[in-house]
Structures are given as C-alpha cells and as structure tokens.
Design a protein around this motif. Structure first.
Motif, PDB file in Angstrom:
ATOM      1  N   ARG A  80      -9.502  -7.769  47.966  1.00 41.22           N
ATOM      2  CA  ARG A  80      -9.541  -6.359  47.538  1.00 41.22           C
ATOM      3  C   ARG A  80      -8.153  -5.887  47.097  1.00 41.22           C
ATOM      4  O   ARG A  80      -8.009  -5.225  46.063  1.00 41.22           O
ATOM      5  N   GLN A  81      -7.126  -6.212  47.881  1.00 45.08           N
ATOM      6  CA  GLN A  81      -5.756  -5.828  47.520  1.00 45.08           C
ATOM      7  C   GLN A  81      -5.329  -6.491  46.217  1.00 45.08           C
ATOM      8  O   GLN A  81      -4.735  -5.844  45.345  1.00 45.08           O
ATOM      9  N   LEU A  82      -5.646  -7.786  46.083  1.00 48.49           N
ATOM     10  CA  LEU A  82      -5.279  -8.515  44.874  1.00 48.49           C
ATOM     11  C   LEU A  82      -6.018  -7.946  43.664  1.00 48.49           C
ATOM     12  O   LEU A  82      -5.432  -7.776  42.592  1.00 48.49           O
ATOM     13  N   GLY A  83      -7.299  -7.647  43.839  1.00 49.78           N
ATOM     14  CA  GLY A  83      -8.073  -7.085  42.746  1.00 49.78           C
ATOM     15  C   GLY A  83      -7.517  -5.757  42.284  1.00 49.78           C
ATOM     16  O   GLY A  83      -7.442  -5.481  41.081  1.00 49.78           O
ATOM     17  N   SER A  84      -7.113  -4.929  43.218  1.00 51.26           N
ATOM     18  CA  SER A  84      -6.547  -3.621  42.879  1.00 51.26           C
ATOM     19  C   SER A  84      -5.219  -3.769  42.141  1.00 51.26           C
ATOM     20  O   SER A  84      -4.971  -3.092  41.138  1.00 51.26           O
ATOM     21  N   LEU A  85      -4.363  -4.677  42.627  1.00 52.50           N
ATOM     22  CA  LEU A  85      -3.066  -4.908  41.983  1.00 52.50           C
ATOM     23  C   LEU A  85      -3.254  -5.496  40.594  1.00 52.50           C
ATOM     24  O   LEU A  85      -2.595  -5.082  39.626  1.00 52.50           O
ATOM     25  N   ARG A  86      -4.175  -6.429  40.467  1.00 48.91           N
ATOM     26  CA  ARG A  86      -4.450  -7.055  39.179  1.00 48.91           C
ATOM     27  C   ARG A  86      -5.006  -6.031  38.192  1.00 48.91           C
ATOM     28  O   ARG A  86      -4.628  -6.008  37.016  1.00 48.91           O
ATOM     29  N   ASN A  87      -5.886  -5.163  38.653  1.00 53.38           N
ATOM     30  CA  ASN A  87      -6.472  -4.134  37.795  1.00 53.38           C
ATOM     31  C   ASN A  87      -5.405  -3.173  37.284  1.00 53.38           C
ATOM     32  O   ASN A  87      -5.465  -2.702  36.140  1.00 53.38           O
ATOM     33  N   ARG A  88      -4.400  -2.895  38.108  1.00 55.92           N
ATOM     34  CA  ARG A  88      -3.335  -1.960  37.729  1.00 55.92           C
ATOM     35  C   ARG A  88      -2.288  -2.618  36.827  1.00 55.92           C
ATOM     36  O   ARG A  88      -1.755  -1.975  35.924  1.00 55.92           O
ATOM     37  N   MET A  89      -2.014  -3.893  37.076  1.00 54.48           N
ATOM     38  CA  MET A  89      -0.869  -4.537  36.440  1.00 54.48           C
ATOM     39  C   MET A  89      -1.205  -5.375  35.218  1.00 54.48           C
ATOM     40  O   MET A  89      -0.392  -5.489  34.291  1.00 54.48           O
ATOM     41  N   LEU A  90      -2.391  -6.003  35.210  1.00 57.83           N
ATOM     42  CA  LEU A  90      -2.667  -7.058  34.237  1.00 57.83           C
ATOM     43  C   LEU A  90      -3.894  -6.768  33.381  1.00 57.83           C
ATOM     44  O   LEU A  90      -4.844  -6.132  33.820  1.00 57.83           O
ATOM     45  N   GLY A  91      -3.843  -7.266  32.147  1.00 57.12           N
ATOM     46  CA  GLY A  91      -5.005  -7.331  31.281  1.00 57.12           C
ATOM     47  C   GLY A  91      -5.207  -8.775  30.886  1.00 57.12           C
ATOM     48  O   GLY A  91      -4.236  -9.548  30.787  1.00 57.12           O
ATOM     49  N   PHE A  92      -6.447  -9.181  30.678  1.00 58.09           N
ATOM     50  CA  PHE A  92      -6.765 -10.566  30.360  1.00 58.09           C
ATOM     51  C   PHE A  92      -7.518 -10.651  29.038  1.00 58.09           C
ATOM     52  O   PHE A  92      -8.459  -9.892  28.798  1.00 58.09           O
ATOM     53  N   VAL A  93      -7.088 -11.585  28.180  1.00 53.42           N
ATOM     54  CA  VAL A  93      -7.797 -11.876  26.934  1.00 53.42           C
ATOM     55  C   VAL A  93      -8.012 -13.384  26.883  1.00 53.42           C
ATOM     56  O   VAL A  93      -7.076 -14.159  27.088  1.00 53.42           O
ATOM     57  N   TYR A  94      -9.245 -13.776  26.584  1.00 53.02           N
ATOM     58  CA  TYR A  94      -9.581 -15.198  26.559  1.00 53.02           C
ATOM     59  C   TYR A  94      -9.982 -15.620  25.147  1.00 53.02           C
ATOM     60  O   TYR A  94     -10.261 -14.792  24.282  1.00 53.02           O
ATOM     61  N   GLN A  95     -10.022 -16.938  24.933  1.00 53.52           N
ATOM     62  CA  GLN A  95     -10.435 -17.458  23.635  1.00 53.52           C
ATOM     63  C   GLN A  95     -11.860 -17.013  23.317  1.00 53.52           C
ATOM     64  O   GLN A  95     -12.187 -16.684  22.186  1.00 53.52           O
ATOM     65  N   PHE A  96     -12.709 -17.002  24.328  1.00 57.97           N
ATOM     66  CA  PHE A  96     -14.066 -16.489  24.180  1.00 57.97           C
ATOM     67  C   PHE A  96     -14.084 -15.094  24.800  1.00 57.97           C
ATOM     68  O   PHE A  96     -13.623 -14.907  25.924  1.00 57.97           O
ATOM     69  N   HIS A  97     -14.599 -14.150  24.074  1.00 61.38           N
ATOM     70  CA  HIS A  97     -14.403 -12.738  24.405  1.00 61.38           C
ATOM     71  C   HIS A  97     -14.979 -12.308  25.749  1.00 61.38           C
ATOM     72  O   HIS A  97     -14.489 -11.367  26.368  1.00 61.38           O
ATOM     73  N   HIS A  98     -16.034 -12.968  26.249  1.00 61.55           N
ATOM     74  CA  HIS A  98     -16.654 -12.630  27.535  1.00 61.55           C
ATOM     75  C   HIS A  98     -17.126 -11.173  27.605  1.00 61.55           C
ATOM     76  O   HIS A  98     -17.084 -10.557  28.685  1.00 61.55           O
ATOM     77  N   LEU A  99     -17.562 -10.623  26.488  1.00 57.28           N
ATOM     78  CA  LEU A  99     -18.177  -9.300  26.502  1.00 57.28           C
ATOM     79  C   LEU A  99     -19.610  -9.437  27.010  1.00 57.28           C
ATOM     80  O   LEU A  99     -20.269 -10.457  26.778  1.00 57.28           O
ATOM     81  N   LEU A 100     -20.088  -8.423  27.682  1.00 58.86           N
ATOM     82  CA  LEU A 100     -21.438  -8.455  28.239  1.00 58.86           C
ATOM     83  C   LEU A 100     -22.431  -7.941  27.208  1.00 58.86           C
ATOM     84  O   LEU A 100     -22.356  -6.792  26.764  1.00 58.86           O
ATOM     85  N   GLY A 101     -23.364  -8.809  26.824  1.00 56.88           N
ATOM     86  CA  GLY A 101     -24.233  -8.541  25.689  1.00 56.88           C
ATOM     87  C   GLY A 101     -25.166  -7.367  25.845  1.00 56.88           C
ATOM     88  O   GLY A 101     -25.607  -6.782  24.853  1.00 56.88           O
ATOM     89  N   GLU A 102     -25.498  -6.999  27.092  1.00 62.72           N
ATOM     90  CA  GLU A 102     -26.455  -5.913  27.289  1.00 62.72           C
ATOM     91  C   GLU A 102     -25.821  -4.532  27.229  1.00 62.72           C
ATOM     92  O   GLU A 102     -26.515  -3.509  27.265  1.00 62.72           O
ATOM     93  N   PHE A 103     -24.477  -4.491  27.156  1.00 62.60           N
ATOM     94  CA  PHE A 103     -23.767  -3.215  27.131  1.00 62.60           C
ATOM     95  C   PHE A 103     -23.150  -2.975  25.750  1.00 62.60           C
ATOM     96  O   PHE A 103     -22.823  -3.918  25.034  1.00 62.60           O
ATOM     97  N   THR A 104     -22.955  -1.697  25.409  1.00 64.67           N
ATOM     98  CA  THR A 104     -22.262  -1.369  24.163  1.00 64.67           C
ATOM     99  C   THR A 104     -20.787  -1.732  24.303  1.00 64.67           C
ATOM    100  O   THR A 104     -20.287  -1.991  25.405  1.00 64.67           O
TER     101      THR A 104
END
Length: 231
Positions: A80-104
């Motif tokens: 939980r602590q790591l997730g919170s720190l990662r959410n605040r500090m980092l953004g991730f971009v991958y070769q494959f976009h990993h967008l969720l198809g059911e959402f806009t």
C-alpha cells in the motif's frame, strides 16, 4: 521541495534461478535521475533493460542493492505504501499501451487519479485536459479499439502524465509506431519535459529517440555504461 534525486538506485543486482542455473541479469547498477533529466538506456535484447525499469518502478524486487524514490528507500515499504508513493512519483509507458478496451479514453486516463481517491468529476476533468494536451481532443469518448496505434500510445502517455509524476519510465514507447508517429512522440516527450520538468527514463532500441534524451547509457553484461553520441 526535496533536493534529492527524483529516482536513484545503488549497487542494484538481479539474479534469476532457473533450475540448476543461477543467472545474473544486473550487476552493481547505480543510476541517478534528477528533476527534468532525460535518460535513455539502450542494450541488446535480453540485456536486462526492462528488468531494470521494473526494479526502478518498484514492480519487482532486487536481489541486492537499493532503489530510492524522492530520497526514500522503497525497501521494506508495504504494498500500500509503495503503491501510494509510485502513484505520486512515477508514470509508466509501455511498448504495448495496456489501455482497457471496455472503457473510454477519458476513463482510462482518469484511472490513476481515481485509484488515489480523487473525485470522479475532478479526475475526468484532469484526464480531458491532458488528452487535449497530447492532441486527442476529438477522441475523448472513444474506446481504444477505435484509435490508431499512435493515438493509443499518446493516450498511454497521457495516462502516465495525468498524476503529474516527477518521472516517467517508458519501455520502448515508439517500438510499435511508424516513423512519422514516432517523430510526434519525440516532440511530445520534449514538450512535456520542458513544460512540466518531468524526468524521462526511456528504454529503447530507437537511436533517434536515444540521441534526443540528453544522456545515453548502455546496458551490457549486466553493467550500465555511459555511451558516446550514437550514429
């Protein structure tokens, strides 16, 4: 404001046990990423580039050494602590976009803000702002299946930036794009870096992208070596 590096690692090791084999992927890797810095990491397939990125992002655990986000060691943090720190500090971009198809696209980009507890209206407003910024004003209500490859990657970059992270970790962000679309991604990274002082750490095979990143490192035999300008 912290004077610590945005992201750093010291003497990072990673080993994998495969049956009777003990495979060393990374050996005593040390790296510092300062605010606004742009770094490319190159290397042959299987050299450990993606592994290094996963360790730096707290997505995997090193066999030895230390990873620090904003001066804080991530060792020993709860998920939980790591997730919170990662959410605040980092953004991730991958070769494959990993967008969720059911959402806009707006819903996809708003998701990191919703995960950290922002109100739905505020999260969607922020998502719309950054999507317009990356040139997707006409695609806000579309789903990923209705977008081109380049549009999906721009949406993925928007999702990485919507939390205003201090550093974006990008794994082959132009790997599946044609040269024209890749050029647009180059310019977008440059603009966002200048405007927000966002640091970028990019793993890439793309020499053109690497040469625009300011500092280029080469991962070879598990060790990180600074590279001269590439042809």
């Amino acid at each position: 404001m912290s004077n610590s590096p945005v992201l750093a690692c010291k003497n990072l090791d990673k080993r994998f046990n495969q049956g009777d084999l003990d495979v060393e992927v990374l050996h005593k890797v040390s790296l510092t990423v300062d605010a606004g810095q742009r770094i490319a990491i190159m290397g042959s397939s299987g050299s450990g580039k993606s592994t290094l990125l996963h360790l730096l992002g707290g997505l995997d655990i090193p066999s030895g050494g230390q990873v620090m986000l904003d001066g804080m060691s991530i060792e020993g943090l709860s998920q939980r602590q790591l997730g919170s720190l990662r959410n605040r500090m980092l953004g991730f971009v991958y070769q494959f976009h990993h967008l969720l198809g059911e959402f806009t696209i707006v819903e996809n980009v708003a998701m990191p803000l919703l995960i950290r507890g922002d109100k739905v209206s505020a999260a969607k407003a922020s998502a719309e702002d950054i999507l317009i910024r990356v040139g997707l004003k006409e695609r806000l209500r579309h789903k990923p299946g209705e977008l081109s490859g380049g549009e999906k990657q721009r949406a993925a970059i928007a999702r990485a930036l919507v939390t205003r992270p201090k550093c974006v970790l990008a794994d082959e962000p132009t790997g599946n794009l044609d040269s024209k679309t890749a050029e647009n991604i180059f310019h977008l990274i440059d603009e966002l870096n200048q405007e927000y002082r966002t640091s970028f750490l990019v793993v890439t095979h793309d020499v053109s992208l690497a040469n625009r990143m300011g500092t280029v490192w080469h991962l070879q035999d598990g060790r990180l070596l600074e590279s001269p300008p590439l042809d």
